[in-house]
Design an enzyme around this catalytic site. Structure first.
Site, mmCIF file in Angstrom:
data_model
loop_
_atom_site.group_PDB
_atom_site.id
_atom_site.type_symbol
_atom_site.label_atom_id
_atom_site.label_comp_id
_atom_site.label_asym_id
_atom_site.label_seq_id
_atom_site.Cartn_x
_atom_site.Cartn_y
_atom_site.Cartn_z
ATOM 1 N N ASN A 153 0.861 -1.146 -0.205
ATOM 2 C CA ASN A 153 -0.044 -0.146 0.084
ATOM 3 C C ASN A 153 0.915 1.159 -0.112
ATOM 4 O O ASN A 153 0.529 2.270 -0.554
ATOM 5 C CB ASN A 153 -0.815 -0.115 1.107
ATOM 6 C CG ASN A 153 -0.260 -0.170 2.588
ATOM 7 O OD1 ASN A 153 0.706 -1.076 2.706
ATOM 8 N ND2 ASN A 153 -0.904 0.484 3.499
ATOM 9 N N GLU A 248 3.735 -4.190 12.259
ATOM 10 C CA GLU A 248 2.741 -3.340 12.329
ATOM 11 C C GLU A 248 1.559 -3.874 11.262
ATOM 12 O O GLU A 248 1.766 -4.044 10.224
ATOM 13 C CB GLU A 248 3.586 -2.044 11.497
ATOM 14 C CG GLU A 248 2.870 -0.735 11.725
ATOM 15 C CD GLU A 248 1.758 -0.652 10.651
ATOM 16 O OE1 GLU A 248 0.484 -0.784 10.991
ATOM 17 O OE2 GLU A 248 1.960 -0.347 9.557
ATOM 18 N N LEU A 249 0.749 -4.087 12.068
ATOM 19 C CA LEU A 249 -0.503 -4.789 11.590
ATOM 20 C C LEU A 249 -1.794 -3.889 11.215
ATOM 21 O O LEU A 249 -1.603 -2.585 10.852
ATOM 22 C CB LEU A 249 -0.831 -5.842 12.391
ATOM 23 C CG LEU A 249 0.401 -6.805 12.720
ATOM 24 C CD1 LEU A 249 0.016 -7.903 13.873
ATOM 25 C CD2 LEU A 249 1.002 -7.451 11.398
ATOM 26 N N CYS A 286 -3.479 1.382 6.824
ATOM 27 C CA CYS A 286 -4.151 0.703 8.334
ATOM 28 C C CYS A 286 -4.715 1.919 9.073
ATOM 29 O O CYS A 286 -5.653 1.611 9.897
ATOM 30 C CB CYS A 286 -2.823 0.473 8.914
ATOM 31 S SG CYS A 286 -1.811 -0.796 8.079
#
Length: 480
Positions: A153, A248-249, A286
């Site tokens: 992204n 980093e989800l 996110c």
């Protein structure tokens, strides 16, 4: 003639015996082909990184900072070229791609500055009788080679957030870009190859996803930095319990609009920011706005404005300067978003605008009356869809934010300073943005979440901390 892009093995160009295609999400045109490293070449890169670790750790700060400065200079010179490439492989509107390039430049600039000023600390130990004559020097040393796994992204900036801190601390890095968007990372490799960084200190390898488990397990790669889905991230962490893993989800970020944010100008600003940041990068962020939690006193006025501003988002060709919202990364991603919206509607949600797919594009969508058992109510949509929720008062609003398995960032529209500090204390997230959408990120600040949004922090100085450990030197017999 189609270009086949080489990868970067221990700082030099290399090509494998196979390749794959990268296609434009908007029109499926061929952007280029990318060479795939063989198993032997991956092994060569890992061995070179392991061998380079003590050499790179010992490089003077000015060498590492100078290389990072060079990246800043060259990326600035090639900014438009890089932005157009991001748009081509990712489908991101070019105006947002330019913003991504600017942020990546900032990441490398911060890394150069941090490389120069990271000095450790000293402490006197005669605070207790047993420490008389003793003095400590605490310095940070690299944990070892970093395996960086980047998502599609933000194909340049999230690569930068792994590569720049590693270089700053002198940790070799093997960077694995996303299969959908590897070319931006490979272009960064062109620039890194112009520096005098030690051989083996960096590689950029477009390894197929199915071959990653062996690389993740390799004991010569003690640090893993992953950005992506919580499912894959926790699979990685569970598979290597003795490694230092940062994740980093995902998120399902909430924008909270409270009763005191009630003037016409207030409503206009909140609606504009929500509409923009639920749809930028086609919602593939996110911290894109997914949930709007509004006090009942402002709800109706806010909904009217949000719907109008979402409808005003310009969709279409991402290379067009006027386009606000381009396609998702591929048609399968758009079909998934479509299926989630359809499921929500079947359970009673109302579509106020949008709800239509065309190929890889999904129209900016606003839902009301979203049932709690819909997938969209709890999962990360990663698409241009937001839902509206009416609440009564601050207690109910903050409880709604926390009613999520994710906790990345939240935005709170309020003028009240006490409420702002209360939000900071009570909201179970990694960052609280007051007076704006949750989608704000400055690349020098710590960025990451709690709960299923991950562990560890990005942000240059904080990632440098994750890539290093403290080593203490105690001097004895000193007259302090």
């Amino acid at each position: 003639m189609t270009t086949t892009h080489d990868f970067w093995l221990a700082g030099r160009r290399a090509s494998g015996d196979s390749d794959f295609e990268v296609r434009h999400p908007f029109d499926d045109s061929l952007v280029g082909k990318v060479s795939v490293p063989t198993d032997a070449q991956v092994e060569e890169a890992v061995a070179a990184a392991a061998a380079a670790a003590p050499v790179f750790a010992a490089t003077p700060a000015h060498v590492r900072a100078g290389a990072l400065d060079h990246v800043v200079k060259r990326m600035t010179e090639r900014a438009e070229e890089i932005a157009r490439l991001i748009t081509a492989e990712n489908g991101k509107p070019v105006k947002w791609a330019r913003g991504e390039v600017g942020r990546a430049i900032s990441v490398f600039r911060w890394a150069a500055e941090e490389a120069r000023r990271t000095n450790g600390e000293t402490m006197r130990l005669d605070t207790d009788p047993g420490g008389v004559g003793r003095f400590a020097v605490v310095r940070k040393f690299p944990r070892g080679v970093v395996l960086g796994i980047a998502p599609f992204n933000f194909p340049l900036n999230l690569v930068a957030h792994k590569v720049a801190p590693a270089i700053a601390v002198g940790a070799p890095i093997i960077l694995k870009p996303a299969p959908a968007t590897p070319i931006s990372a490979l272009l960064l490799g062109e620039i890194l190859a112009e520096t005098d960084l030690p051989a083996g200190s960096w590689s950029i390898l477009p390894v197929p996803n199915e071959k990653m488990p062996a690389l993740v397990q390799d004991p010569r790669l003690p640090v893993i930095s992953f950005t992506g889905s919580d499912k894959v991230g926790y699979q990685i962490m569970d598979s290597v319990p003795r490694k230092h893993v940062t994740l980093e989800l995902g998120g399902n970020a909430a924008a909270v609009v409270l009763a005191d944010w009630s003037s016409e100008a207030d409503i206009e600003w909140a609606a504009s920011r929500i509409a923009t940041f639920s749809n930028y990068s086609a919602g593939q962020s996110c911290i894109a706005v997914q949930r709007v939690i509004a006090d009942a006193s402002v709800y109706d006025a806010l909904v009217e404005k949000i719907v109008a501003k979402v409808q005003a988002q310009v969709t279409g060709d991402p290379s067009d300067e006027a386009t606000d919202v381009g396609p998702l990364v591929d048609e399968n991603a758009a079909k998934r978003v479509e299926s989630w919206v359809d499921e929500a509607v079947a359970k009673g949600a109302k579509v106020l605008t949008g709800g239509v797919r065309a190929g890889a594009a999904y129209a900016p969508t606003v839902l009301a009356e979203l049932p709690g058992d819909a997938i969209l109510a709890t999962a990360e949509v990663f698409g241009p869809v937001l839902s509206l929720h009416k609440v009564d008062g601050v207690d109910e609003a903050f409880a709604a934010v926390n009613d999520s398995k994710y906790g990345l960032q939240a935005g709170v529209f309020t003028h009240d300073l006490q409420t702002a500090f209360r939000a900071h204390s009570e909201l179970q997230v990694g960052g609280v943005i007051i007076g704006d959408a949750p989608s704000y990120r400055a690349d020098q600040m710590p960025y990451g979440g709690v709960k299923d949004s991950g562990v560890g922090r990005e942000g240059v100085k904080y990632a440098m901390g994750d890539f290093t450990y403290e080593r203490v030197l105690v001097l004895t017999g000193l007259d302090l």
